[in-house]
Scaffold this motif. Sequence first.
Motif, PDB file in Angstrom:
ATOM      1  N   UNK A 100      38.808  27.976  28.281  1.00 45.12           N
ATOM      2  CA  UNK A 100      39.147  27.031  27.174  1.00 45.12           C
ATOM      3  C   UNK A 100      38.586  27.529  25.851  1.00 45.12           C
ATOM      4  N   UNK A 101      37.483  28.164  25.989  1.00 36.91           N
ATOM      5  CA  UNK A 101      37.067  28.873  24.464  1.00 36.91           C
ATOM      6  C   UNK A 101      37.761  29.758  23.943  1.00 36.91           C
ATOM      7  N   UNK A 102      38.224  29.711  22.793  1.00 36.09           N
ATOM      8  CA  UNK A 102      39.051  30.864  22.384  1.00 36.09           C
ATOM      9  C   UNK A 102      38.876  32.044  22.575  1.00 36.09           C
ATOM     10  N   UNK A 103      37.473  32.507  22.326  1.00 41.26           N
ATOM     11  CA  UNK A 103      36.933  33.748  22.609  1.00 41.26           C
ATOM     12  C   UNK A 103      37.186  34.289  24.071  1.00 41.26           C
ATOM     13  N   UNK A 104      36.975  33.542  24.882  1.00 38.99           N
ATOM     14  CA  UNK A 104      36.963  33.606  26.255  1.00 38.99           C
ATOM     15  C   UNK A 104      38.301  33.850  26.719  1.00 38.99           C
ATOM     16  N   UNK A 105      39.174  33.054  26.229  1.00 39.90           N
ATOM     17  CA  UNK A 105      40.548  32.818  26.732  1.00 39.90           C
ATOM     18  C   UNK A 105      41.161  34.229  26.292  1.00 39.90           C
ATOM     19  N   UNK A 106      41.144  34.591  24.985  1.00 36.96           N
ATOM     20  CA  UNK A 106      41.668  35.813  24.467  1.00 36.96           C
ATOM     21  C   UNK A 106      41.157  37.196  25.306  1.00 36.96           C
ATOM     22  N   UNK A 107      39.916  36.913  25.383  1.00 36.23           N
ATOM     23  CA  UNK A 107      39.341  38.338  26.293  1.00 36.23           C
ATOM     24  C   UNK A 107      39.961  38.376  27.696  1.00 36.23           C
ATOM     25  N   UNK A 108      39.804  36.991  28.306  1.00 35.50           N
ATOM     26  CA  UNK A 108      40.580  36.930  29.794  1.00 35.50           C
ATOM     27  C   UNK A 108      41.819  37.415  29.993  1.00 35.50           C
ATOM     28  N   UNK A 109      42.622  37.237  28.880  1.00 36.25           N
ATOM     29  CA  UNK A 109      44.049  37.546  28.754  1.00 36.25           C
ATOM     30  C   UNK A 109      44.102  39.149  28.557  1.00 36.25           C
ATOM     31  N   UNK A 110      43.475  39.652  27.637  1.00 36.19           N
ATOM     32  CA  UNK A 110      43.500  41.186  27.449  1.00 36.19           C
ATOM     33  C   UNK A 110      42.695  41.871  28.799  1.00 36.19           C
ATOM     34  N   UNK A 111      41.789  41.267  29.312  1.00 31.57           N
ATOM     35  CA  UNK A 111      41.202  41.710  30.704  1.00 31.57           C
ATOM     36  C   UNK A 111      42.367  41.906  31.523  1.00 31.57           C
ATOM     37  N   UNK A 112      43.237  40.737  31.884  1.00 34.59           N
ATOM     38  CA  UNK A 112      44.122  40.716  32.840  1.00 34.59           C
ATOM     39  C   UNK A 112      45.229  41.940  32.575  1.00 34.59           C
ATOM     40  N   UNK A 113      45.569  42.064  31.114  1.00 38.96           N
ATOM     41  CA  UNK A 113      46.352  43.389  30.966  1.00 38.96           C
ATOM     42  C   UNK A 113      45.869  44.473  31.319  1.00 38.96           C
ATOM     43  N   UNK A 114      44.679  44.746  31.264  1.00 44.04           N
ATOM     44  CA  UNK A 114      43.737  46.023  31.846  1.00 44.04           C
ATOM     45  C   UNK A 114      43.897  45.991  33.203  1.00 44.04           C
ATOM     46  N   UNK A 115      43.823  44.823  34.107  1.00 39.77           N
ATOM     47  CA  UNK A 115      43.920  44.873  35.433  1.00 39.77           C
ATOM     48  C   UNK A 115      45.547  45.158  35.911  1.00 39.77           C
ATOM     49  N   UNK A 116      46.267  44.527  35.147  1.00 37.17           N
ATOM     50  CA  UNK A 116      47.834  44.925  35.633  1.00 37.17           C
ATOM     51  C   UNK A 116      48.134  46.200  35.452  1.00 37.17           C
ATOM     52  N   UNK A 117      47.707  46.967  34.272  1.00 37.21           N
ATOM     53  CA  UNK A 117      47.670  48.426  34.255  1.00 37.21           C
ATOM     54  C   UNK A 117      47.216  49.254  35.114  1.00 37.21           C
ATOM     55  N   UNK A 118      46.141  48.721  35.872  1.00 36.34           N
ATOM     56  CA  UNK A 118      45.282  49.659  36.917  1.00 36.34           C
ATOM     57  C   UNK A 118      45.945  49.238  38.253  1.00 36.34           C
ATOM     58  N   UNK A 119      46.958  48.378  38.332  1.00 39.02           N
ATOM     59  CA  UNK A 119      47.255  47.668  39.706  1.00 39.02           C
ATOM     60  C   UNK A 119      48.883  48.213  39.940  1.00 39.02           C
ATOM     61  N   UNK A 120      48.972  48.860  41.359  1.00 36.48           N
ATOM     62  CA  UNK A 120      50.284  49.281  41.737  1.00 36.48           C
ATOM     63  C   UNK A 120      51.252  48.198  42.220  1.00 36.48           C
TER      64      UNK A 120
END
Length: 499
Positions: free
Chosen positions: A331-351
Amino acid sequence: MVNLLRPPSVSSSDLGTITGLWGEQSPYDRRTLNTGIVHFGPGRFFRGHLAYIIHNYLAQKQSQQRWGICGVSLKSQHTITRLKPQRFLYTLTKHSSCAKNREEAEVIGSIREIVNGREKCEYVLEKMASPSVHLVTLTITQGGYHLDKNFNLDTANEDIAHDLQNPSTPTTAIGFIVEALRRRRDRKMTPLTTISCDNLPRNGEILRKAVLAYAELIDPSLAEYIRDNATFPNTVVDRIVPQEQESDYKYPNRLLQVRDRAPIVTEPFWQFVVEDDFTGDRPKWEDNGVIMTKDITPFLYMKSRFLNAVHSFVACLAVRAGIKYMHEAIRQPEFHLFTRLLMDDIAAATPVPRQMCEQYMAQVLLRLSNEDLPDTTERISSETCRKVGKYIFPILQDAYSRKVSMKRIILPVAAWLLAVREGASESGQPYHAKDTQSAITAIQEGAAISGILGLENCEHTEVVDNECYQALRDMQTHGLLATVKNYSEGGLLNETASA
């Protein structure tokens, strides 16, 4: 779902019994319920997941009362002690600060009995060999399969060695499965379908391999029969069922006006994905929300990467930041944004198709932010070395091959390494890593992440090590929060540092 809600706020003297409430408001008649499933490992996750799913199936399918459950406990008898006086009924409360209905409670009636498998070995084997039983299911954790580090059956294990010498009186789940299949073969019965519901990658294949290895040592012809006739579908299971809290007992008291010796409190979300590979009869549970599929691979990717890995990522950042609970971190804004962008990176790396990823990602962020089911970051960050090797390094491998930036994927791991190396959060709060001593020693001595994990030296591991070193330098120079913000904005610190 059958929802047995009662008025809130009652005095303890007015509390009734679960059996009494079931008699008043039961959604199906347990007296006509037959055992169709034998389940090994009737712990909290099983009662919050599979037993709950079967309960709702029985309530919906009044004409299919042949799928009651016989639980088998091979270790602790604590569950039997608590549930037997309640005729194996218990309450389940779905609790979420993010849900429209914050609290919902019901009584679960799908378990007909739970028995001590070591004391009642023959009873369990004959139950498994009975014509009414078609499924054997398991939630015994990885340790219950008695595997070595390569996920092969550990024949040197004391319990497995005992069963190999005494196959007709087994003490392990593997031994029970093989002996039951032998009896069904000799009686010319349809073999069982055996379903692992444990959090193992391709759990059905791992179970099948262990069963065949065990059977081969007893009777090669039995192993051949099992190989040709029995099935072990892979599954994906998903529901957060936290460890028992003292506060769990207040929900049945307040919501249902009953005492419960073994209440379950869980999140509303659940998922059960099963390969449609059965030897005989099975519940038509796709009508009740279970996903039956011929290809489980996309679901395995999504669970391991967007829940298991992301859970670890957030915990790794949080322990370095000195944050106690997962929901506080996400729920910390910085961690929430980072996690959302991190998930985008994971999605781009996932078939996996992006649309499937997006739906799952949105659910995960909501689930991790549920303050009504607090889970400590220290608990989630335990055994991180194993989790990096199991969940995170495969993401890095795919990120490298697909030319996806590793910067955000590496940062949480580097944050955890710093916390372990210093034995503290960034602000100086003590942090005691729960991992193998060899891994902790290697981290404290400054070993590269690839060396800590024992990974082979190849091109992408060198890139991983370099990215990890850079993340460590950034955090040591600028601090965790500034680095998290920067990596969310594009990573200019790295360019400045290398200029």
